[in-house]
Motif scaffolding. Structure first.
Motif, PDB file in Angstrom:
ATOM      1  N   TYR A   1       0.825  -1.209   0.000  1.00 34.06           N
ATOM      2  CA  TYR A   1       0.000   0.000   0.000  1.00 34.06           C
ATOM      3  C   TYR A   1       0.859   1.258   0.000  1.00 34.06           C
ATOM      4  O   TYR A   1       0.482   2.266  -0.597  1.00 34.06           O
ATOM      5  CB  TYR A   1      -0.968  -0.004   1.184  1.00 34.06           C
ATOM      6  CG  TYR A   1      -2.253  -0.749   0.870  1.00 34.06           C
ATOM      7  CD1 TYR A   1      -2.347  -2.108   1.065  1.00 34.06           C
ATOM      8  CD2 TYR A   1      -3.355  -0.088   0.337  1.00 34.06           C
ATOM      9  CE1 TYR A   1      -3.503  -2.810   0.755  1.00 34.06           C
ATOM     10  CE2 TYR A   1      -4.522  -0.762   0.014  1.00 34.06           C
ATOM     11  CZ  TYR A   1      -4.594  -2.127   0.229  1.00 34.06           C
ATOM     12  OH  TYR A   1      -5.725  -2.802  -0.084  1.00 34.06           O
ATOM     13  N   SER A   2       2.021   1.215   0.687  1.00 32.74           N
ATOM     14  CA  SER A   2       2.898   2.387   0.677  1.00 32.74           C
ATOM     15  C   SER A   2       3.283   2.716  -0.749  1.00 32.74           C
ATOM     16  O   SER A   2       3.206   3.863  -1.179  1.00 32.74           O
ATOM     17  CB  SER A   2       4.171   2.126   1.473  1.00 32.74           C
ATOM     18  OG  SER A   2       3.878   1.782   2.771  1.00 32.74           O
TER      19      SER A   2
ATOM     20  N   GLN B   1       0.803   6.838  -6.550  1.00 38.17           N
ATOM     21  CA  GLN B   1      -0.383   7.465  -7.123  1.00 38.17           C
ATOM     22  C   GLN B   1      -0.588   8.890  -6.630  1.00 38.17           C
ATOM     23  O   GLN B   1      -1.039   9.749  -7.377  1.00 38.17           O
ATOM     24  CB  GLN B   1      -1.614   6.620  -6.822  1.00 38.17           C
ATOM     25  CG  GLN B   1      -1.528   5.269  -7.510  1.00 38.17           C
ATOM     26  CD  GLN B   1      -2.863   4.665  -7.811  1.00 38.17           C
ATOM     27  OE1 GLN B   1      -3.818   4.890  -7.068  1.00 38.17           O
ATOM     28  NE2 GLN B   1      -2.946   3.901  -8.871  1.00 38.17           N
ATOM     29  N   THR B   2      -0.249   9.144  -5.356  1.00 35.22           N
ATOM     30  CA  THR B   2      -0.487  10.473  -4.809  1.00 35.22           C
ATOM     31  C   THR B   2       0.590  11.456  -5.241  1.00 35.22           C
ATOM     32  O   THR B   2       0.302  12.586  -5.623  1.00 35.22           O
ATOM     33  CB  THR B   2      -0.526  10.417  -3.272  1.00 35.22           C
ATOM     34  OG1 THR B   2      -1.198   9.231  -2.896  1.00 35.22           O
ATOM     35  CG2 THR B   2      -1.231  11.622  -2.704  1.00 35.22           C
ATOM     36  N   PHE B   3       1.863  11.014  -5.156  1.00 33.28           N
ATOM     37  CA  PHE B   3       2.943  11.960  -5.422  1.00 33.28           C
ATOM     38  C   PHE B   3       3.644  11.688  -6.748  1.00 33.28           C
ATOM     39  O   PHE B   3       4.604  12.379  -7.087  1.00 33.28           O
ATOM     40  CB  PHE B   3       3.967  11.915  -4.286  1.00 33.28           C
ATOM     41  CG  PHE B   3       3.371  12.228  -2.955  1.00 33.28           C
ATOM     42  CD1 PHE B   3       2.985  13.521  -2.643  1.00 33.28           C
ATOM     43  CD2 PHE B   3       3.168  11.235  -2.014  1.00 33.28           C
ATOM     44  CE1 PHE B   3       2.419  13.810  -1.412  1.00 33.28           C
ATOM     45  CE2 PHE B   3       2.612  11.518  -0.786  1.00 33.28           C
ATOM     46  CZ  PHE B   3       2.224  12.809  -0.482  1.00 33.28           C
ATOM     47  N   GLY B   4       3.213  10.657  -7.459  1.00 28.98           N
ATOM     48  CA  GLY B   4       3.839  10.351  -8.736  1.00 28.98           C
ATOM     49  C   GLY B   4       5.288   9.930  -8.617  1.00 28.98           C
ATOM     50  O   GLY B   4       6.069  10.112  -9.543  1.00 28.98           O
ATOM     51  N   LEU B   5       5.653   9.367  -7.447  1.00 29.99           N
ATOM     52  CA  LEU B   5       7.046   8.933  -7.275  1.00 29.99           C
ATOM     53  C   LEU B   5       7.271   7.627  -8.023  1.00 29.99           C
ATOM     54  O   LEU B   5       6.359   6.833  -8.203  1.00 29.99           O
ATOM     55  CB  LEU B   5       7.350   8.731  -5.790  1.00 29.99           C
ATOM     56  CG  LEU B   5       7.237   9.986  -4.933  1.00 29.99           C
ATOM     57  CD1 LEU B   5       7.445   9.643  -3.477  1.00 29.99           C
ATOM     58  CD2 LEU B   5       8.259  11.010  -5.389  1.00 29.99           C
TER      59      LEU B   5
ATOM     60  N   VAL C   1      -8.788   6.362   1.750  1.00 27.63           N
ATOM     61  CA  VAL C   1      -7.357   6.268   1.459  1.00 27.63           C
ATOM     62  C   VAL C   1      -7.035   5.003   0.685  1.00 27.63           C
ATOM     63  O   VAL C   1      -6.355   5.040  -0.337  1.00 27.63           O
ATOM     64  CB  VAL C   1      -6.548   6.329   2.767  1.00 27.63           C
ATOM     65  CG1 VAL C   1      -5.064   6.177   2.471  1.00 27.63           C
ATOM     66  CG2 VAL C   1      -6.830   7.639   3.487  1.00 27.63           C
ATOM     67  N   THR C   2      -7.530   3.885   1.171  1.00 26.79           N
ATOM     68  CA  THR C   2      -7.092   2.610   0.605  1.00 26.79           C
ATOM     69  C   THR C   2      -8.058   2.061  -0.436  1.00 26.79           C
ATOM     70  O   THR C   2      -7.787   1.018  -1.019  1.00 26.79           O
ATOM     71  CB  THR C   2      -6.952   1.562   1.712  1.00 26.79           C
ATOM     72  OG1 THR C   2      -8.257   1.320   2.269  1.00 26.79           O
ATOM     73  CG2 THR C   2      -6.035   2.030   2.811  1.00 26.79           C
ATOM     74  N   GLY C   3      -9.159   2.732  -0.633  1.00 28.40           N
ATOM     75  CA  GLY C   3     -10.117   2.209  -1.591  1.00 28.40           C
ATOM     76  C   GLY C   3     -10.922   1.036  -1.059  1.00 28.40           C
ATOM     77  O   GLY C   3     -11.641   0.398  -1.830  1.00 28.40           O
TER      78      GLY C   3
ATOM     79  N   GLY D   1      -9.789  -2.056  -3.322  1.00 30.89           N
ATOM     80  CA  GLY D   1      -8.349  -1.979  -3.493  1.00 30.89           C
ATOM     81  C   GLY D   1      -7.907  -0.815  -4.348  1.00 30.89           C
ATOM     82  O   GLY D   1      -8.660   0.136  -4.580  1.00 30.89           O
ATOM     83  N   ILE D   2      -6.689  -0.900  -4.816  1.00 30.01           N
ATOM     84  CA  ILE D   2      -6.104   0.148  -5.643  1.00 30.01           C
ATOM     85  C   ILE D   2      -5.683  -0.500  -6.951  1.00 30.01           C
ATOM     86  O   ILE D   2      -5.008  -1.523  -6.946  1.00 30.01           O
ATOM     87  CB  ILE D   2      -4.865   0.763  -4.963  1.00 30.01           C
ATOM     88  CG1 ILE D   2      -5.243   1.337  -3.605  1.00 30.01           C
ATOM     89  CG2 ILE D   2      -4.233   1.828  -5.849  1.00 30.01           C
ATOM     90  CD1 ILE D   2      -4.085   1.838  -2.802  1.00 30.01           C
TER      91      ILE D   2
END
Ligand SMILES: Nc1ncnc2c1ncn2[C@@H]1O[C@H](COP(=O)(O)OP(=O)(O)O)[C@@H](O)[C@H]1O
Ligand SMILES: [Mg+2]
Lengths: 415, 257
Positions: A148-149, A155-159, A212-214, A218-219
């Motif tokens: 999940y990390s 997805q959030t920061f595009g890292l 947050v986690t859907g 899931g994601i």
């Protein structure tokens, strides 16, 4: 004497049958039937009889086999240290060439990747269970935290995967530490129960923290990894090159499968290298000493809190790495991938491998994850075969496949 | 020290000097092991004070955690029922005893993980110290054996060597001669005298075997029901009527022999 052993065998078999009857009666003995005039119960006593017969007969058979084979099935002597090192190197070499062997294909490499994930998880859990002796039944929680990390950070920061990997490991290690605190005062089986509960809590949180986690959905659409910026997609993202273009190859979906295989191989070998190294260092020796005798550790000035937390954190970190890999390989994660049964399988790999043996864990992972993948045709009998194999191995080698321990330092070698 | 209504150690005061072997004797259940557990921090006495005059200044032991007492105050101990790291080798047992020194030398193992030479040097010194104590207790040839596979007498000596590897200023030994044969017991006496004379540290010794106690101790404290009933030099203790009544008066095989 003969008569007496025969009687104990029979009594044993009968008792087994009795237990089977008690369990089978409610589970197999009654059947809910949907007929024209509503639901009705019907008996199915023949099934119960079968179950009792199989269990009693099987128990008798095992007893007889043990009696007849006692001392005859050779328990192979522990191979010497030098041989084990060669075996290890041979395994690494084989793993390196596996994708390019004539008989290997996409399917095989994919299965090998799955086995390697469990090898890595086994090696990670081995730090906690095999070395530090802390029976952790919630290990999958850290695997989930890692997965999940990565998914959320990417997805959030595009890292990119390569930035997220260490972050995910770090986050999982932090969680390992936090979850380590409640079990600091506990011993043995109590640790197992509490860690199992904590593992479930993490899963339930993932399941319910919709925003947050859907939640249960899931994601999905998790970013796939790239090799130094080379993408494995058919059409590269804006301004990027694909792997195939760069090396002048024709595009093939196999490239990504093989890349993922080498990625997990590298991660797993990193885990192994780390473990082999840390065992020779003060922290690793303190873990083993803690497993042997906590009170003696205290009497030598070793802070057991630090030793336990460092073991939990280190094991969790590798689970976090494996979790990131899992997320990037699947492209989709949901809480369902992180159920208790995963923890149980990983623990089974460690125990079956022989608590602390690195090569034993590879063999156990092949046996417990690899073989069932191959025998998918057996379908519902897969779990039966799995259970049967476990029972047989534990009868044959109760302390695991390879359970000899090598000292981490020898006086002979230091002079 | 109280367990429920039972005063296991009560109203006890004595001192053990550095460079002395102080023996604590008393019948079974007198509270000797409990006293050790209080000194080494495994139990916390409800009242009372235990002061260690460490070379760097006095330390109040009863406030410290057990592992801090060994690490900071330099009190090491052995156990009545031996507690070795059974599946680790003899040498590893002695290296683990030097954990704290090795940890700071290796920056919490990080230096070792990166293969820095700083750690290699520290480990070499740790092995040298271990070798020194292996020679002292006569286990050098067994250094790479599993500790749990050693004979009982060897395990006792290994436990003492392991405690000494922590570099203590006070060594507490809980019945080190229990279960030893006369030859091993004589060896143990020599070892303890050797430790006292060479390291100049204080030894606190629980012992049942009167021949051992009388032979090597400089000072004796006698406990019965958690109280001190006598204290003094061996000769004086031998003649003390209270001690004879409580302890020596019992028919005792070792005394007869
Ligand atoms: N953890 C404990 N809980 C309750 N009672 C204890 C505990 N430890 C020791 N005792 C009691 O304290 C008394 C002294 O025991 P101990 O110190 O072991 O005696 P010794 O070592 O002199 O033979 C005994 O009566 C024992 O039962
Ligand atoms: Mg005692």
């Amino acid at each position: 004497m003969e008569a007496k052993t025969a009687r104990t065998l029979l009594v044993d078999a009968l008792l087994g049958g009795l237990v089977a009857a008690a369990m089978a009666l409610p589970m197999l003995g009654v059947r809910l039937e949907d007929s024209a005039n509503g639901l009705s119960l019907s008996g199915r006593l023949d099934w119960v009889a079968w179950a009792v017969g199989i269990v009693a007969g099987g128990r008798l058979l095992i007893g007889l086999l043990r009696l007849l084979l006692a001392g005859r099935v050779p328990s192979p002597p522990a191979p010497p240290r030098a041989v084990m090192a060669y075996v290890g190197w041979a395994m690494v070499a084989f793993a390196l060439v596996l994708p390019f062997l004539p008989f290997s294909g996409r399917n095989l490499v994919d299965k090998a990747t799955l086995v390697l994930i469990y090898v890595m998880l086994g090696w990670g859990l081995n730090i906690v269970v095999g070395l530090a002796g802390l029976l952790d039944l919630g290990f999958v929680a850290f695997y989930a935290v890692g997965a999940y990390s990565y998914a959320l950070l990417s997805q959030t920061f595009g890292l990119s995967f390569w930035v997220c990997l260490p972050l995910a490991g770090l986050l999982a290690a932090t969680f390992g530490m936090i979850l380590g605190f409640p079990v600091l005062r506990l011993r043995g089986d109590y640790i197992a129960i509490v860690t199992m509960g904590l593992g479930e809590i993490i899963r339930v949180v993932l399941q319910n923290w919709q925003d947050v986690t859907g939640g249960p959905n899931g994601i999905s659409g998790i970013e796939r990894p790239s090799l130094f910026g080379l993408s494995f997609k058919m059409v590269p993202p804006e301004g990027k090159q694909t792997f195939a273009e760069f090396f002048g190859l024709e595009y093939s979906a196999d490239h990504r499968v093989i890349f993922l295989y080498f990625l997990i191989l590298a991660l797993a070998l990193l885990t192994n290298l780390f473990t082999l190294r840390i065992r020779r260092l003060p922290v690793g020796r303190a873990w083993e000493a803690l497993r042997e005798d906590e009170i003696a550790c205290r009497s030598l000035g070793i802070n057991p809190t630090l030793v336990k937390l460092s073991a939990f954190a280190t094991g969790a970190m590798f689970a976090g790495f494996a979790g990131s890999f899992f997320a990037t390989r699947q492209g989709f994660i949901s809480p369902e991938s992180f159920t208790f049964i995963e923890s149980a399988v990983i623990l089974a790999i460690v125990v079956l491998g022989g608590m602390g043996s690195q090569i034993g864990i590879v063999l156990a992972a092949l046996l417990l994850v690899g073989l069932p993948e191959w025998f998918r045709e057996l379908q519902q009998f897969r779990m039966l075969a799995f259970g049967g194999a476990m029972v047989l191995i534990m009868l044959w080698k109760p302390s695991g496949l390879l359970s000899t321990r090598e000292p981490t330092i020898r006086l002979k070698d230091t002079s | 020290m109280r367990f429920g209504g039972l005063f296991a150690v009560n109203d006890l005061s004595f001192s053990a000097r550095p460079g002395d072997i102080t023996a604590v004797i008393g019948p079974n259940g007198a509270g000797k092991t409990t006293l050790f557990n209080c000194i080494t921090g495994f139990y916390k006495p409800q009242v009372g004070r235990i002061t260690l005059n460490h070379p760097s200044g006095p330390i109040l032991l009863e406030r410290l955690d057990d592992y801090v007492i060994t690490a900071k105050a330099g009190v090491a101990r052995t156990f009545q029922n031996i507690r070795l790291f059974a599946r680790m080798s003899v040498l590893e047992n002695l290296i683990v005893a030097q954990h704290n020194a090795l940890m700071s030398a290796s920056a919490f193992s990080l230096a070792g993980l990166l293969g820095l030479s700083r750690y290699a040097g520290a480990e070499r010194r740790a092995v040298e110290r271990a070798r020194h104590w292996l020679d002292k207790v006569g286990l050098t040839s067994l250094a790479d054996e599993e500790a749990g596979s050693l004979p009982y007498g060897h395990q006792r000596r290994l436990e003492i060597a392991r405690a000494m590897c922590t570099g203590p200023v006070l060594l507490c030994l809980d019945e080190p001669a229990a279960g030893l044969n006369p030859r091993e017991s004589a060896e143990l006496n020599r070892l303890l005298l050797d430790i006292r004379d060479e390291n100049g540290i204080g030894l606190l010794l629980i012992e049942h075997d009167m021949s051992v106690v009388m032979e090597i101790s400089d000072h004796i404290v006698v406990l019965d029901y958690g109280r001190k009933i006598a204290e003094g030099a061996p000769a004086a203790i031998k003649a003390d009527p209270a001690v004879i009544r409580a302890y020596l008066g019992e028919p005792d095989e070792e005394e007869a022999g």
